[in-house]
Design an enzyme around this catalytic site. Structure first.
Site, mmCIF file in Angstrom:
data_model
loop_
_atom_site.group_PDB
_atom_site.id
_atom_site.type_symbol
_atom_site.label_atom_id
_atom_site.label_comp_id
_atom_site.label_asym_id
_atom_site.label_seq_id
_atom_site.Cartn_x
_atom_site.Cartn_y
_atom_site.Cartn_z
ATOM 1 N N ASP A 1 -0.306 -10.038 7.850
ATOM 2 C CA ASP A 1 1.029 -9.722 8.320
ATOM 3 C C ASP A 1 1.941 -10.534 7.412
ATOM 4 O O ASP A 1 1.861 -11.768 7.381
ATOM 5 C CB ASP A 1 1.187 -10.167 9.784
ATOM 6 C CG ASP A 1 2.570 -9.843 10.323
ATOM 7 O OD1 ASP A 1 3.514 -9.722 9.516
ATOM 8 O OD2 ASP A 1 2.706 -9.720 11.559
ATOM 9 N N CYS B 1 13.139 3.049 2.001
ATOM 10 C CA CYS B 1 13.411 4.468 1.764
ATOM 11 C C CYS B 1 14.155 5.021 2.986
ATOM 12 O O CYS B 1 13.886 6.118 3.441
ATOM 13 C CB CYS B 1 12.147 5.259 1.442
ATOM 14 S SG CYS B 1 10.864 5.130 2.679
ATOM 15 N N ALA C 1 0.832 -1.212 0.000
ATOM 16 C CA ALA C 1 0.000 0.000 0.000
ATOM 17 C C ALA C 1 0.869 1.265 0.000
ATOM 18 O O ALA C 1 1.918 1.274 0.646
ATOM 19 C CB ALA C 1 -0.893 0.004 1.241
HETATM 20 C C1 LIG Z 1 7.168 1.581 2.356
HETATM 21 S S1 LIG Z 1 5.506 1.250 2.566
HETATM 22 C C2 LIG Z 1 5.088 0.435 1.078
HETATM 23 C C3 LIG Z 1 4.911 1.336 -0.104
HETATM 24 C C4 LIG Z 1 4.410 0.591 -1.333
HETATM 25 N N1 LIG Z 1 5.289 -0.495 -1.676
HETATM 26 C C5 LIG Z 1 4.253 1.489 -2.536
HETATM 27 O O1 LIG Z 1 5.107 1.511 -3.407
HETATM 28 O O2 LIG Z 1 3.233 2.191 -2.637
HETATM 29 C C6 LIG Z 1 5.537 -0.068 3.705
HETATM 30 C C7 LIG Z 1 4.215 -0.730 3.922
HETATM 31 O O3 LIG Z 1 4.429 -1.855 4.790
HETATM 32 C C8 LIG Z 1 3.232 -2.105 5.467
HETATM 33 N N2 LIG Z 1 3.556 -3.031 6.566
HETATM 34 C C9 LIG Z 1 4.086 -2.769 7.766
HETATM 35 N N3 LIG Z 1 4.249 -3.899 8.468
HETATM 36 C C10 LIG Z 1 3.826 -4.908 7.674
HETATM 37 C C11 LIG Z 1 3.745 -6.315 7.835
HETATM 38 N N4 LIG Z 1 4.140 -6.901 8.940
HETATM 39 N N5 LIG Z 1 3.240 -7.028 6.823
HETATM 40 C C12 LIG Z 1 2.834 -6.434 5.686
HETATM 41 N N6 LIG Z 1 2.876 -5.118 5.491
HETATM 42 C C13 LIG Z 1 3.375 -4.361 6.470
HETATM 43 C C14 LIG Z 1 2.782 -0.719 5.862
HETATM 44 O O4 LIG Z 1 1.410 -0.695 6.131
HETATM 45 C C15 LIG Z 1 3.165 0.094 4.634
HETATM 46 O O5 LIG Z 1 2.055 0.253 3.787
#
Ligand SMILES: C[S@@+](CC[C@H](N)C(=O)[O-])C[C@H]1O[C@@H](n2cnc3c(N)ncnc32)[C@H](O)[C@@H]1O
Length: 604
Positions: A394, A468, A345
């Site tokens: 997760d 990032c 997301a």
């Molecule tokens: C850097 S952002 C991703 C951005 C996305 N890849 C984009 O290009 O639009 C990291 C994402 O990891 C999700 N996240 C955090 N912990 C997580 C977990 N344990 N499993 C899956 N997603 C997770 C967060 O909700 C967040 O949306």
């Protein structure tokens, strides 16, 4: 740092007219180089002009301006010219993306060349005389003169530095420090002191004051950085340690400015050339990002909100940071593959993956944060990605949820130290604990990513890890951990043309030599968000590997479940016959009425 001063000016984005003039100029350059063979003519002439201009500016400088010139402002002019910039202007791009057709050849515009040509008068050189025949010789002469001048100036500076016992005076006494701490910060003197300290640190042997240790200078500089730029002392030190003192200053400076606005063309719906044309017609001033991407556009300014144009709403593009293209390019998705985007997301990378796969195969777009999956779904819909399945696990539960993927992207949750330019809160919000907790999660996620990939994949077997953040704990330390825990993967070249190599050692820690294959991106070098990209391939099965067969079963079960819950419809593209009959009848009736025929008079 002294030698950088004359160049330390941030370039304003060109106006539409300037942009056009530049295009015209480049067109002329092409034609002149093909006829005269003097391929460097224009560059040389502009060198000559800028020399003339510099000379003028230099003569009229006040002492205050001289001091101002010492300040380490990020050199974006140089950045934009440097090969390494992600915003290269490559002449080859003209073939694929030629905006010249969008601008008429207008005399006024031609007159509006770069101001260096028209605005400046000069005692020594009459610019009028700079014509095609003598320009090269003159430019060469000017270049030589300039080089000599710069050399002399540099020598003078060094001599002056040696003569002045400035180093002794730079560090405040304990009493002065106490007074300073009580009063409101004098940012100008802090800035001047930072510059002086950096000079000392760069040549400590000759410039360090007797009796003062290097660490005293470093401590003072860190205090000044945190006061001047507003970082917590902890984060100021962490980031400072990544670079030489002068480069650290450039990094901190670059974080004070937001990166250029960039968009990615959605090739599922349009071509970059068509999109650019449509946006230019709406008053958007843009140009291609660089020759490393065929889908990116950089927006300079716009008369309309770029996030609300009809083209945006129709899903022809997405607002996306240039650095975010990189992990997807490294992932190199292929048509008909099964790909997992573990933390997806709001979907910038998912939708790019989907576009590169031309809507074939299947992309699992997962995110743990349910609220964020709303924007993920919205983007997927808007951009017309029909090969995606959104899930909300997760990601550490993979591959138990499903495995056997051809490729996995882990764009990991991170501290955001690479995106301070757009989120200044990172400066103070990140604590020591974050740099323990976040890497811990990243390591678990990366192992799951590795285990979710089918090492037997005919086309892939690839894992891309990206953040990032520029913090070593979240980057090299994580991939090094994965190499240790999963001997069935190896790091490979990312395929990305640019980027600094990953660290193989850092402050006493040694990483696997292959960590140098990873790529680091910094705002002060590439004018993009700070970023990290590493690419692995799987060389053997994981203990927890889910084979492709069982993955297929799980996928079928997930589909069935979604069908039952009404989340997806098998008849998505089919007709609702009853409903349709009504519309068909109505349209027949209307068409008869238009022809002046009474529908009731027609026998059924
Ligand atoms: C850097 S952002 C991703 C951005 C996305 N890849 C984009 O290009 O639009 C990291 C994402 O990891 C999700 N996240 C955090 N912990 C997580 C977990 N344990 N499993 C899956 N997603 C997770 C967060 O909700 C967040 O949306």
């Amino acid at each position: 740092m002294g030698s950088r001063r004359s160049k330390n000016k941030q370039r304003d984005p060109p106006s539409l007219d300037e942009f056009k003039a530049k295009k015209d100029k480049s067109k002329k350059k092409h034609s002149s180089s093909s006829t005269t063979g003097k391929s460097n003519g224009n560059k040389r002439s502009s060198d000559a002009e800028s020399h003339v201009k510099r000379k003028k500016v230099k003569e009229s400088k006040t002492e205050e301006e001289e001091v101002e010139d010492n300040l380490p402002v990020v050199d974006y002019e140089e950045l934009s010219k440097a090969k390494k910039s992600l915003f290269d202007e490559d002449e080859d791009l003209q073939d694929e993306f030629d905006l010249e057709q969008e601008y008429d050849d207008d005399e006024d515009d031609n007159k509006r060349e770069r101001p260096m040509w028209s605005d400046d008068e000069d005692d020594e050189v009459d610019i009028e005389e700079l014509n095609a025949t003598n320009i090269e010789a003159l430019s060469k002469k000017l270049d030589e003169e300039q080089a000599l001048e710069e050399e002399e100036a540099e020598k003078e500076l060094i001599e002056a530095d040696k003569l002045q016992p400035r180093a002794v005076d730079i560090l405040p006494t304990a009493e002065q420090e106490a007074v300073e701490d009580q009063s409101p910060p004098d940012l100008t003197s802090i800035r001047t002191r930072m510059i002086e300290i950096v000079k000392v640190l760069e040549d400590f042997k000759n410039m360090g004051a007797p009796g003062r240790s290097r660490s005293e200078y470093v401590d003072r500089l860190l205090k000044d950085i945190s006061k001047y730029f507003g970082y917590s002392p902890f984060l100021a030190e962490k980031l400072f340690n990544l670079f030489s003192p002068s480069e650290a200053m450039e990094f901190f400076e670059a974080n004070e400015i937001a990166r250029p606005i960039t968009i990615r063309t959605n090739t599922l719906k349009t071509r970059r050339r068509d999109l650019a044309q449509a946006l230019v017609n709406r008053g958007v001033n843009l140009q291609p990002i660089g020759n490393w991407t065929k889908v990116g556009l950089q927006i300079f300014d716009s008369q309309v909100p770029v996030g609300a144009t009809p083209e945006y709403l129709a899903g022809h593009y997405i607002l996306q940071a240039a650095s975010s293209f990189l992990p997807v390019i490294a992932l190199d998705p292929q048509e008909n593959e099964r790909i997992l985007d573990m933390a997806s997301a709001p979907g910038g990378k998912t939708t790019y993956i989907s576009a590169l796969m031309k809507n074939t195969g299947c992309v699992f777009a997962n995110d743990f944060n349910k609220a964020r999956t709303k924007s993920l779904i919205a983007n997927i819909h808007r951009l017309g990605c029909t090969n995606t399945i959104v899930c909300n696990y997760d990601a550490r539960e993979f591959p138990k949820v499903i495995g056997g993927f051809d490729r996995v992207l882990l764009d990991a949750p991170c501290s955001g130290t690479g995106v301070i330019g757009k989120d200044q809160s990172v400066k103070v919000s990140r604590t020591e604990k974050d740099f323990i907790d976040i890497p811990h999660l990243q390591k678990q996620l990366l192992l799951s990513a590795i285990d979710s990939v089918d090492y037997n994949s005919k086309t892939g077997g690839v894992i891309v890890y990206s953040t990032c953040s520029v913090a070593v704990e979240e980057d090299e330390a994580v991939i090094n951990y994965a190499l240790r825990k999963r001997p069935n993967v190896k790091l490979v070249d990312t395929g990305l043309e640019i980027g600094k190599p990953g660290f193989t050692s850092f402050r006493g820690k040694t990483f696997h030599a292959s960590c140098s294959l990873a790529r680091r991106y910094y705002p002060h070098i590439y004018n993009v968000d700070g970023f990290f990209v590493a690419k692995f391939v799987k060389t053997g099965p994981s203990k927890f590997d889910d084979n492709k067969a069982s993955a297929k079963e799980k996928e079928a079960a997930a589909r069935q479940e979604a069908l039952e819950e009404g989340i997806i419809n098998n008849d998505f593209a089919a007709f609702e016959e009853k409903e349709d009959e009504r519309y068909i009848a109505k349209s027949k009736k209307n068409s008869l009425l238009k022809k002046g025929v009474n529908p009731k008079a027609i026998k059924k």
